[in-house]
Design an enzyme around this catalytic site. Structure first.
Site, mmCIF file in Angstrom:
data_model
loop_
_atom_site.group_PDB
_atom_site.id
_atom_site.type_symbol
_atom_site.label_atom_id
_atom_site.label_comp_id
_atom_site.label_asym_id
_atom_site.label_seq_id
_atom_site.Cartn_x
_atom_site.Cartn_y
_atom_site.Cartn_z
ATOM 1 N N ASP A 140 -4.477 -0.831 12.803
ATOM 2 C CA ASP A 140 -3.247 -0.863 13.589
ATOM 3 C C ASP A 140 -2.369 0.355 13.317
ATOM 4 O O ASP A 140 -2.797 1.346 12.696
ATOM 5 C CB ASP A 140 -2.499 -2.177 13.356
ATOM 6 C CG ASP A 140 -1.875 -2.282 11.955
ATOM 7 O OD1 ASP A 140 -1.992 -1.332 11.163
ATOM 8 O OD2 ASP A 140 -1.261 -3.332 11.656
ATOM 9 N N HIS A 141 -1.135 0.263 13.754
ATOM 10 C CA HIS A 141 -0.185 1.362 13.706
ATOM 11 C C HIS A 141 0.240 1.763 12.299
ATOM 12 O O HIS A 141 0.851 2.813 12.116
ATOM 13 C CB HIS A 141 1.065 0.971 14.493
ATOM 14 C CG HIS A 141 1.644 -0.345 14.039
ATOM 15 N ND1 HIS A 141 1.116 -1.562 14.424
ATOM 16 C CD2 HIS A 141 2.675 -0.642 13.214
ATOM 17 C CE1 HIS A 141 1.789 -2.535 13.864
ATOM 18 N NE2 HIS A 141 2.746 -2.023 13.120
ATOM 19 N N THR A 142 -0.055 0.940 11.308
ATOM 20 C CA THR A 142 0.350 1.276 9.928
ATOM 21 C C THR A 142 -0.672 2.163 9.227
ATOM 22 O O THR A 142 -0.445 2.558 8.079
ATOM 23 C CB THR A 142 0.553 0.002 9.082
ATOM 24 O OG1 THR A 142 -0.706 -0.669 8.911
ATOM 25 C CG2 THR A 142 1.550 -0.944 9.747
ATOM 26 N N ARG A 143 -1.780 2.463 9.862
ATOM 27 C CA ARG A 143 -2.852 3.228 9.231
ATOM 28 C C ARG A 143 -3.098 4.539 9.991
ATOM 29 O O ARG A 143 -3.203 4.523 11.220
ATOM 30 C CB ARG A 143 -4.150 2.423 9.187
ATOM 31 C CG ARG A 143 -4.040 1.082 8.480
ATOM 32 C CD ARG A 143 -3.758 1.259 6.992
ATOM 33 N NE ARG A 143 -3.848 0.013 6.257
ATOM 34 C CZ ARG A 143 -2.815 -0.772 5.970
ATOM 35 N NH1 ARG A 143 -1.594 -0.445 6.380
ATOM 36 N NH2 ARG A 143 -2.982 -1.881 5.272
ATOM 37 N N HIS B 240 0.505 -7.895 10.039
ATOM 38 C CA HIS B 240 1.572 -6.985 10.465
ATOM 39 C C HIS B 240 2.089 -7.381 11.853
ATOM 40 O O HIS B 240 1.482 -8.197 12.547
ATOM 41 C CB HIS B 240 1.060 -5.543 10.519
ATOM 42 C CG HIS B 240 0.475 -5.068 9.224
ATOM 43 N ND1 HIS B 240 -0.484 -4.086 9.157
ATOM 44 C CD2 HIS B 240 0.705 -5.449 7.943
ATOM 45 C CE1 HIS B 240 -0.813 -3.882 7.896
ATOM 46 N NE2 HIS B 240 -0.106 -4.691 7.144
ATOM 47 N N HIS C 216 -6.806 1.522 -2.564
ATOM 48 C CA HIS C 216 -5.942 0.404 -2.167
ATOM 49 C C HIS C 216 -5.506 -0.345 -3.409
ATOM 50 O O HIS C 216 -6.315 -0.659 -4.274
ATOM 51 C CB HIS C 216 -6.659 -0.542 -1.211
ATOM 52 C CG HIS C 216 -5.753 -1.582 -0.625
ATOM 53 N ND1 HIS C 216 -5.440 -2.752 -1.291
ATOM 54 C CD2 HIS C 216 -5.064 -1.619 0.548
ATOM 55 C CE1 HIS C 216 -4.603 -3.469 -0.554
ATOM 56 N NE2 HIS C 216 -4.361 -2.811 0.568
ATOM 57 N N HIS D 144 -4.867 -13.623 -0.496
ATOM 58 C CA HIS D 144 -3.838 -12.841 -1.177
ATOM 59 C C HIS D 144 -3.038 -13.690 -2.163
ATOM 60 O O HIS D 144 -1.861 -13.422 -2.417
ATOM 61 C CB HIS D 144 -2.885 -12.227 -0.151
ATOM 62 C CG HIS D 144 -3.492 -11.112 0.669
ATOM 63 N ND1 HIS D 144 -4.834 -10.972 0.860
ATOM 64 C CD2 HIS D 144 -2.915 -10.099 1.360
ATOM 65 C CE1 HIS D 144 -5.068 -9.922 1.634
ATOM 66 N NE2 HIS D 144 -3.921 -9.366 1.935
ATOM 67 N N GLN E 278 5.098 -1.403 2.931
ATOM 68 C CA GLN E 278 3.960 -0.514 2.718
ATOM 69 C C GLN E 278 4.191 0.423 1.535
ATOM 70 O O GLN E 278 3.246 0.805 0.836
ATOM 71 C CB GLN E 278 3.689 0.316 3.983
ATOM 72 C CG GLN E 278 3.171 -0.483 5.160
ATOM 73 C CD GLN E 278 1.794 -1.063 4.931
ATOM 74 O OE1 GLN E 278 0.990 -0.523 4.179
ATOM 75 N NE2 GLN E 278 1.497 -2.187 5.575
ATOM 76 N N LYS F 79 2.760 0.307 -2.185
ATOM 77 C CA LYS F 79 1.473 0.887 -2.573
ATOM 78 C C LYS F 79 1.671 2.149 -3.406
ATOM 79 O O LYS F 79 1.098 2.306 -4.483
ATOM 80 C CB LYS F 79 0.652 1.207 -1.325
ATOM 81 C CG LYS F 79 0.279 -0.005 -0.510
ATOM 82 C CD LYS F 79 -0.459 0.376 0.759
ATOM 83 C CE LYS F 79 -0.834 -0.871 1.551
ATOM 84 N NZ LYS F 79 -1.532 -0.523 2.811
#
Length: 422
Positions: A71-74, A107, A173, A199, A294, A297
């Site tokens: 998606d848009h976060t990567r 997300h 990650h 998780h 995010q 990380k």
């Protein structure tokens, strides 16, 4: 004085550190990986798949094909990779019914503008693109029981497809070991219930749930099982540099190709931690520094390079603010990080709550060091409500840190915290 450029949003932010106090600048190795263009690198990987027939041969005779993408976060370079995947599938099956599924995990939904930015207008407008929504139980199909005991529910499009493919990128990650490969399935296209179980607090607390670790990692083990159950037949994963350019690619079997990519990622990105009073980092700029969620990380890299009761400085634009109301509330509704940690540790796997994993890790980081977030004034209130300190720029944050731990404090700088394994 040493001047360092910290990735920030779509640009950089300058940091000035006295030379005598700068203990280390830790960054990935970036040798010349391959000749030719980024497209040449990807084509070469597709031409020599690892542990698999070429994609066009796998596609032969298949009518319903699913291509899963991040998606848009990567920062997956889908303008390069997706046309080549579509080309390969249609070479083998010209009339295939292809669906592109955005692996949003938990997300928010990807916007139309973000689809165009990711793929370009032609693919965004002409191809059939579906946005995965983890909370929609009616979109899910049951795929069995995870090794950990949780139920595996995935987007039903995987069950309805004759060929399942995934594209993505591999980087360290902070609890899955590495991104890419099996992660396209879990959490990528998994149900809310399944992601929450995977998780859980005990898994996140495992010493093997760390960057660069796959062996013995309980989160990875469940993810591998999910990929097998989804019959993920072929992956295309790339490695990218700080400018988001492709420097290497792997393609083929979802396990063997991913393992090869992880081995290369580990070789390039492993470094010895250098402990200082102050550790300064970023989340690699856009798109990974869009929100505080995010940015945790990158903060784990600084965690590995700061002494107990030192200071961590995170430079992140936070265009989307905190990144999740549940994540925000874990801190805003509690007096301190210690309470957050204690509350989460008491939650059994079957009762895992939204965003508790990110809150659990951030609380762990905060209990090691004071944390200063460098971001715009518009984010100051939310940062401070989460018991973090705010600074308008990197130099101001360094001055704040010196006030906390001393003017002669030593400094380690990790320009891209998500790009290293410490």
């Amino acid at each position: 004085m040493v001047t360092l450029d910290m990735p920030y949003g779509r640009g950089t932010m300058s940091l000035h550190v006295p030379d005598a106090r700068l203990r280390a600048v830790i960054a990935p190795q970036r040798p010349a990986m391959a000749a030719g263009t980024q497209e040449d690198i990807v084509r070469a990987a597709l031409a020599q798949p690892i542990g698999s027939l070429p994609l066009h041969e796998l596609a032969r005779g298949k009518q319903r094909v699913l291509i899963i993408t991040s998606d848009h976060t990567r920062p997956v370079p889908s303008r390069i990779t997706m046309p080549l995947l579509l080309e390969q599938v249609r070479r083998g099956s010209p009339d295939a019914d292809i669906t592109i599924l955005m692996a949003t995990g938990m997300h928010r939904e990807t916007t139309r503008g973000e689809l165009i930015e990711r793929f370009g207008a032609e693919i965004a407008e002409k191809e059939h693109i579906v946005i995965h929504q983890a909370q929609r139980d009616e979109d899910m199909a049951f795929f069995g029981t995870l090794p950990s005991g949780g139920e595996l529910w995935l987007n039903r499009l995987a069950a309805q497809s004759e060929l399942v493919i995934a594209e993505g990128f591999i980087e360290p990650h902070f609890f899955a070991g590495f991104s890419g490969g099996r992660k396209s399935i879990l959490p990528g296209i998994a149900s809310r219930k399944t992601v929450l179980y995977n998780h859980n607090a005990a898994f996140i607390a495992s010493p093997n749930a760390r960057a660069g670790r796959l062996e013995g990692n309980p989160i990875h083990r469940d993810m591998i099982y999910a990929a097998r159950q989804a019959k993920l037949a072929f992956i295309l994963n790339v490695l990218i540099d700080e400018d988001k350019r492709v420097i290497a690619a792997v393609a083929g079997d979802c396990e063997r190709a991913h393992e090869a990519g992880c081995a290369l990622c580990g070789k390039l990105n492993r470094a010895e931690p250098v402990i200082s009073d102050i550790a300064v980092t970023s989340n690699g700029g856009y798109p990974l520094d869009q929100n505080l969620y995010q940015s945790v990380k990158g903060m784990t890299a600084a965690e590995a390079c700061v002494r107990q009761d030192g200071v961590i400085i995170m430079c992140a634009a936070l265009g989307d603010g905190h990144g999740g109301e549940s994540f925000f509330r874990w801190f805003a509704d509690r007096p301190d990080a210690q309470t957050v940690a204690a509350d989460i540790e008491s939650i059994p796997p079957t009762e895992t709550r939204m965003d508790q994993w990110e809150a659990q890790i951030l609380a762990r980081v905060m209990l090691r060091a004071s944390c200063i977030i460098v971001t715009g004034e518009e984010n100051r209130a939310l940062v401070e409500q989460m018991h973090l300190r705010w600074a308008p720029d990197a130099d101001a944050a360094l001055a704040m840190a010196e006030a906390l731990v001393g003017a002669d404090a030593t400094v380690t700088v990790i320009p891209n915290g998500v790009g290293v394994i410490l």
